[in-house]
Design a protein around this motif. Structure first.
Motif, PDB file in Angstrom:
ATOM      1  N   VAL A   1      -3.697   1.424  -0.820  1.00 21.22           N
ATOM      2  CA  VAL A   1      -3.323   2.700  -0.226  1.00 21.22           C
ATOM      3  C   VAL A   1      -2.169   2.453   0.747  1.00 21.22           C
ATOM      4  CG1 VAL A   1      -5.621   3.687  -0.476  1.00 21.22           C
ATOM      5  CG2 VAL A   1      -5.044   2.438   1.608  1.00 21.22           C
TER       6      VAL A   1
ATOM      7  N   TYR B   1      -6.204   7.216   5.759  1.00 19.63           N
ATOM      8  CA  TYR B   1      -4.951   6.687   5.222  1.00 19.63           C
ATOM      9  C   TYR B   1      -3.918   7.799   5.163  1.00 19.63           C
ATOM     10  CZ  TYR B   1      -8.656   3.491   3.888  1.00 19.63           C
ATOM     11  OH  TYR B   1      -9.751   2.677   3.920  1.00 19.63           O
TER      12      TYR B   1
ATOM     13  N   THR C   1      -1.500  -1.086   2.286  1.00 16.43           N
ATOM     14  CA  THR C   1      -2.815  -1.363   2.867  1.00 16.43           C
ATOM     15  C   THR C   1      -3.829  -1.657   1.765  1.00 16.43           C
ATOM     16  OG1 THR C   1      -2.344   0.138   4.713  1.00 16.43           O
ATOM     17  CG2 THR C   1      -4.647  -0.459   4.347  1.00 16.43           C
TER      18      THR C   1
ATOM     19  N   SER D   1      -1.962   7.614  10.808  1.00 20.14           N
ATOM     20  CA  SER D   1      -3.226   7.335  10.116  1.00 20.14           C
ATOM     21  C   SER D   1      -3.972   6.199  10.794  1.00 20.14           C
ATOM     22  CB  SER D   1      -2.977   7.014   8.639  1.00 20.14           C
ATOM     23  OG  SER D   1      -2.337   5.767   8.462  1.00 20.14           O
TER      24      SER D   1
ATOM     25  N   SER E   1      -0.538   3.329   4.865  1.00 17.84           N
ATOM     26  CA  SER E   1      -0.856   3.737   6.231  1.00 17.84           C
ATOM     27  C   SER E   1       0.408   4.076   6.988  1.00 17.84           C
ATOM     28  CB  SER E   1      -1.602   2.616   6.965  1.00 17.84           C
ATOM     29  OG  SER E   1      -2.834   2.321   6.354  1.00 17.84           O
TER      30      SER E   1
END
Length: 520
Positions: free
Chosen positions: A274, A292, A261, A280, A276
């Motif tokens: 990040v 996240y 992400t 999340s 996911s």
């Protein structure tokens, strides 16, 4: 506490498009302030507007609706829909790329299916961009999209699946946006991924969750006025969780199943990378915040809960292969920072306009001695005059290098004005996006009163410079300079003309007195 309707619509629209279904009485009037606020929070299609009253859609499109949903009369012949839509759009000057058409299917098999496919095909563009994930199609036919209502259609499940497969090329080639409703599925999420692969969207009752097992859409309320057109949904349609719906159309090739992400700031740079999960995504849409999955803690990571650098979620989108996500956010904090090192991004400091905004915000909070930016914040008249001067210099520049340089100067002063008023670049971009949705436009002619006011400001500024130069012995004072400065002083005293915003500095007043003493 219950969230206002506009916030609920915003969160439902973070990762999907929202269909807003209103009564004919409400659609026939301009949208109320509450409805306008709702339209500004998400990408919405509003309707249904009767095809013979398409003019009613104009106010709603101008107010921010992404699309208007037109509904033909039951007596309209299916094969003539394309011609009827084009005639209505031309008569009311409605752009085809802002229109959806509601098409009701009576049967999904046999000759009825053939007729339906031909009618929908006639609404599509002749060729497409080949990019069904593109946010704005490069080509458009009679309408941008079709909401195909299958509720109540005869033919059976197999015929329905065959029909959708035959329509799929229109969506995958971006010739037409296709959305189906009324499937009446008891378990819509598995089917949603299948439809996505066909380039077809699903319109279904959706909740921010969590959705209890076997939950269905609310049944019709007895107080719904008769002016409401029935929703194109099967009675008791299964209720979808918005987060799980998003998770059902994306995939991961990682052994742990995590989704890569990218997080970006609205109107700014990429902030970081990040991961996911379905959990999340549900939490993010439910709260409207950046949430996240933390690989180190193996739990949900609600950005900002401990650091204070929380994020307002603006948009969630899957990439062209549906194997990565992009979160667009408004980063908060003092200062706004995404990285654990205290910087806005995980790649260091931003550049360009976003870097300038950050610097100006810092100057507004605490400027070093002698800061020119601080002087602009404290002297609104100086800032206004500089904006007018720099706009003139940009208008007169011709060489590309000069144009770029003067534009940079004007952007600096414009952003000072924005920061002074607490306005961010993201808010400016939001205004531009909002104006792009308008279908009615003003002539855009120059305003004589504004031009005259600007000319007087520029002349007074030039006179002020001349008087100051004369006071320092660098030049002689002309009668015109004295006249302009005296005119400015009188206007400020009377507060009745466009010069009311100007002030006479002590130096300029002294220069006027010196000019009189010299007999100018």
């Amino acid at each position: 506490a219950a969230e206002p309707d506009a916030e609920i619509v915003r969160r439902l629209g973070l990762a999907s498009h929202v269909f807003l279904w209103f009564s004919s009485a409400e659609l026939s009037a301009p949208p109320s302030p509450a409805r306008i606020a709702m339209l500004r929070e998400a990408s919405c299609t509003v309707g249904p507007f009767p095809l013979n009253s398409a003019h009613q859609a104009r106010d709603w499109l101008n107010a921010g609706a992404q699309y208007a949903l037109l509904a033909p009369a039951p007596s309209d012949i299916l094969g003539n829909l394309a011609a009827a839509v084009r005639a209505a759009a031309t008569e009311e000057a409605l752009p085809a790329e802002r229109l959806f058409l509601l098409v009701q299917a009576e049967s999904t098999s046999g000759s009825a299916a053939d007729e339906l496919i031909a009618a929908i095909g006639s609404l599509a563009a002749k060729t497409g961009s080949g990019c069904r994930e593109c946010e704005r199609p490069r080509t458009v036919g009679a309408v941008a999209g079709v909401l195909l209502a299958l509720g109540g259609a005869t033919g059976g499940t197999a015929a329905e699946a065959s029909l959708l497969k035959r329509l799929s090329p229109l969506g995958t080639s971006d010739r037409l946006t296709l959305v189906v409703s009324g499937l009446g599925l008891s378990a819509p999420l598995p089917r949603l991924g299948e439809l996505h692969s066909l380039g077809i969207g699903l319109a279904a009752p959706t909740s921010l969750g969590p959705v209890p097992p076997n939950a269905t859409s609310p049944t019709a309320s007895p107080d719904i006025p008769p002016s409401y057109t029935p929703l194109p949904l099967q009675p008791g349609s299964a209720l979808m969780d918005a987060g799980l719906a998003l998770a059902s159309i994306v995939r991961s090739d990682r052994p742990d199943g995590l989704l890569a992400t990218i997080v970006e700031e609205a109107g700014g740079p990429a902030l970081g990378l990040v991961f996911s999960t379905a959990d999340s995504l549900c939490a993010a849409l439910r709260s409207g915040r950046g949430v996240y999955w933390s690989r180190s803690r193996r739990s949900l990571w609600r950005k900002g809960d401990t650091s204070g650098s929380w994020q307002r979620l603006v948009r969630v989108a899957a990439d062209c292969d549906s194997d990565a996500l992009r979160f667009t956010v408004m980063q908060h904090g003092q200062p706004p920072s995404f990285c654990h090192r205290g910087t806005l991004t995980c790649w260091g400091f931003p550049r360009g306009l976003r870097a300038l905004q950050e610097t100006l915000e810092a100057r507004k909070a605490a400027a070093p001695p002698g800061s020119y930016t601080k002087r602009l914040f404290d002297d609104s008249t100086l800032l206004r005059n500089k904006l007018v001067e720099e706009a003139q210099e940009l208008a007169e520049a011709e060489d590309p290098e000069d144009v770029a340089s003067e534009a940079a100067d004007l952007l600096y002063f414009a952003l000072v004005r924005c920061v002074a008023a607490g306005v961010s670049l993201a808010q400016v971009e939001e205004q531009l996006d909002r104006r792009a949705l308008k279908v009615s436009r003003r002539p855009g002619n120059a305003k004589a009163s504004r031009n005259e006011a600007a000319a007087e400001i520029l002349a007074a500024a030039a006179a002020d410079k001349e008087l100051k130069a004369a006071a320092n012995g660098a030049a002689a004072v002309t009668p015109e300079a004295v006249a302009w400065r005296e005119k400015a002083a009188v206007a400020v005293a009377s507060m009745k003309s466009t010069f009311a915003v100007l002030t006479v500095s002590a130096a300029a007043a002294g220069a006027v007195a010196l000019a009189r003493a010299q007999g100018a």
